[in-house]
Write an enzyme that holds these catalytic residues in place. Sequence first.
Site, PDB file in Angstrom:
ATOM      1  N   LYS A 201       0.860  -1.186   0.000  1.00  0.00           N
ATOM      2  CA  LYS A 201       0.000   0.000   0.000  1.00  0.00           C
ATOM      3  C   LYS A 201       0.893   1.233   0.000  1.00  0.00           C
ATOM      4  CE  LYS A 201      -3.650   2.340   2.512  1.00  0.00           C
ATOM      5  NZ  LYS A 201      -4.691   2.211   3.535  1.00  0.00           N
ATOM      6  N   ARG A 211     -10.846   9.760   1.550  1.00  0.00           N
ATOM      7  CA  ARG A 211     -10.711  10.410   2.857  1.00  0.00           C
ATOM      8  C   ARG A 211     -11.834  11.410   3.077  1.00  0.00           C
ATOM      9  NH1 ARG A 211      -4.057  10.900   2.945  1.00  0.00           N
ATOM     10  NH2 ARG A 211      -3.715   8.646   2.950  1.00  0.00           N
ATOM     11  N   LYS A 227       1.139  10.043   5.767  1.00  0.00           N
ATOM     12  CA  LYS A 227       1.221   8.648   6.171  1.00  0.00           C
ATOM     13  C   LYS A 227       2.498   7.996   5.656  1.00  0.00           C
ATOM     14  CE  LYS A 227      -3.791   7.945   6.730  1.00  0.00           C
ATOM     15  NZ  LYS A 227      -4.932   7.012   6.576  1.00  0.00           N
ATOM     16  N   GLU A 243       7.600  -6.270   1.397  1.00  0.00           N
ATOM     17  CA  GLU A 243       6.332  -6.274   2.147  1.00  0.00           C
ATOM     18  C   GLU A 243       5.433  -7.430   1.704  1.00  0.00           C
ATOM     19  OE1 GLU A 243       5.292  -4.713   4.666  1.00  0.00           O
ATOM     20  OE2 GLU A 243       6.271  -2.774   4.839  1.00  0.00           O
ATOM     21  N   LYS A 258      -1.996  -1.508  -3.923  1.00  0.00           N
ATOM     22  CA  LYS A 258      -2.884  -0.348  -3.901  1.00  0.00           C
ATOM     23  C   LYS A 258      -2.091   0.942  -3.940  1.00  0.00           C
ATOM     24  CE  LYS A 258      -6.014   1.840  -0.694  1.00  0.00           C
ATOM     25  NZ  LYS A 258      -6.489   1.862   0.653  1.00  0.00           N
ATOM     26  N   SER A 284     -10.044   5.479  -4.984  1.00  0.00           N
ATOM     27  CA  SER A 284     -10.991   6.563  -5.208  1.00  0.00           C
ATOM     28  C   SER A 284     -10.503   7.596  -6.234  1.00  0.00           C
ATOM     29  CB  SER A 284     -11.299   7.243  -3.871  1.00  0.00           C
ATOM     30  OG  SER A 284     -10.107   7.693  -3.247  1.00  0.00           O
ATOM     31  N   TYR A 323     -14.625   0.996  -7.532  1.00  0.00           N
ATOM     32  CA  TYR A 323     -15.929   1.671  -7.394  1.00  0.00           C
ATOM     33  C   TYR A 323     -16.757   1.490  -8.664  1.00  0.00           C
ATOM     34  CZ  TYR A 323     -13.515   3.466  -3.381  1.00  0.00           C
ATOM     35  OH  TYR A 323     -12.809   3.523  -2.204  1.00  0.00           O
TER      36      TYR A 323
HETATM   37  C1  PBG Z   1      -7.540   3.315   5.243  1.00  0.00           C
HETATM   38  C2  PBG Z   1      -7.832   3.123   3.823  1.00  0.00           C
HETATM   39  C3  PBG Z   1      -7.626   4.072   2.809  1.00  0.00           C
HETATM   40  C4  PBG Z   1      -8.164   3.520   1.656  1.00  0.00           C
HETATM   41  C5  PBG Z   1      -8.659   2.241   1.968  1.00  0.00           C
HETATM   42  N1  PBG Z   1      -8.422   2.005   3.328  1.00  0.00           N
HETATM   43  C6  PBG Z   1      -7.101   5.453   2.847  1.00  0.00           C
HETATM   44  C7  PBG Z   1      -5.860   5.784   3.538  1.00  0.00           C
HETATM   45  O1  PBG Z   1      -4.962   4.954   3.715  1.00  0.00           O
HETATM   46  O2  PBG Z   1      -5.768   6.936   3.950  1.00  0.00           O
HETATM   47  C8  PBG Z   1      -8.198   4.227   0.342  1.00  0.00           C
HETATM   48  C9  PBG Z   1      -9.180   3.738  -0.642  1.00  0.00           C
HETATM   49  C10 PBG Z   1      -9.462   4.665  -1.759  1.00  0.00           C
HETATM   50  O3  PBG Z   1      -8.824   5.721  -1.934  1.00  0.00           O
HETATM   51  O4  PBG Z   1     -10.373   4.322  -2.519  1.00  0.00           O
HETATM   52  N2  PBG Z   1      -6.608   2.559   5.872  1.00  0.00           N
END
Ligand code: PBG
Length: 335
Positions: A201, A211, A227, A243, A258, A284, A323
Site C-alpha cells: 500500500k 478520505r 502517512k 512487504e 494499492k 478513489s 468503485y
Molecule cells: C484506510 C484506507 C484508505 C483507503 C482504503 N483504506 C485510505 C488511507 O490509507 O488513507 C483508500 C481507498 C481509496 O482511496 O479508494 N486505511
Amino acid sequence: MSLIPGIPRPRRLRRNATLRRMTRETQLRVDDLVQPLFVVEGSDRAQAIGSLPGQFRRNIDDLCREGERLFALGIPAVALFPSLPPERKDAEGSEALRKETLVLRAVRALKGAVPELQVMTDIALDPYTTHGHDGVLTAAGDDVDNDRTVEILRRMACLHAEAGTDMVAPSDMMDGRVGAIREALDENSFSGTAILAYSAKFDSAFYGPFREAVGSAQAAGTPLLGKAGYQLNPANAREAERELELDEAEGADMLMVKPAGPYLDIVRLARERSLLPVAAYQVSGEYAQIHAAAEKGWLDLVRCRDESLLAIRRAGAELILTYFAGDWARDQKRL
Ligand code: PBG
C-alpha cells in the site's frame, strides 16, 4: 506490391472482429470484481459523495438492498467502510473496539440479508481516530505506535470475525500485523476467517476522495495528514516486494497492491513472485479522475473505465476492488 517479401505482419490477426475475439488474451469477469461500499448511521436517504460520482454513504438498510442488488448482478464480494461522525472519534480510535460499532452491525445485517455475498472489512483505525491516522500515536505524538496499534488491530479483527466478516483486510501497514492478526484469529476459533493483506500500500495522493468519504482527511486544527511513515514510498518497488513476501510468510491468504493503475509493475511483481491470489485496489482517485474528465467531455467514461480495469487484470490481478464494479456488472447484463 509488398514492401519487403515475408516481413512479419502481426496485423493479420487483427483484420476482423472475429479474429480479434479469437486472439483476445485477457477477459474481465464479474467474478473478479469487489465493490467498496460506505456505510453511515441513521435513517436518512443515501448521501452522495461529491468527489465519487455515483457512490453513496448508505445506512444499514440501504446497504443490505445494495448488497442484494450487487449479488444478483454477479458481484461476489463487497468491502465495507464506515463513515463516522466526529463525536464518535477520539485519539485512541476506541470506537473500533465497541461491540455495537456501526461496521459490525452492518456486517451482521448484510450477512443476514445476503449470506453468500462475501464481506471484507478494513482493519485499521483511520475511520475512528480524530487525527485520521491508521493507528494510535506515540506519547510524543510524532509517529504511530506500531506495537500498541497491532494489539488493537488483533482485537478488532476478532470482533469483525465474530460479526461474520469473511475476510479481514489489514490496511494499516504496521509491521508484523498480519502474523499477529492470524494468531489472534486462530486462538479465538476464527481459523476460517481469511486475511486479505494490503501488502503493498503506497503513500498515494490518489486516496483523496476516499478520505472525504469517510471523513479521515484532516481533523480540525491538525496539519494535513502524512502517512509516509508507514505507507510505502511510491518510488520503491524492491521494498514493495519485501512487504509482499513478509505478509505471505506471516500467513496472508491474498495479497493486495494499492493503488492499482499507477502501480501495475507492482501487480505484475506480486503475480510473479507469489502463488497466492493477487488483488489490486483501483482507488478513489483513479475512479474520480476518469469521472471528472468524462464530465468535461474529454474522455469516454465507459471505454476508459473498461480499459483501466482490463489493464489491471492483464497485469496479473485476479481480484479488483473498484468503485466501478456495480456499473460494470450492470452494463454486462444489458449487453
Ligand atoms: C484506510 C484506507 C484508505 C483507503 C482504503 N483504506 C485510505 C488511507 O490509507 O488513507 C483508500 C481507498 C481509496 O482511496 O479508494 N486505511
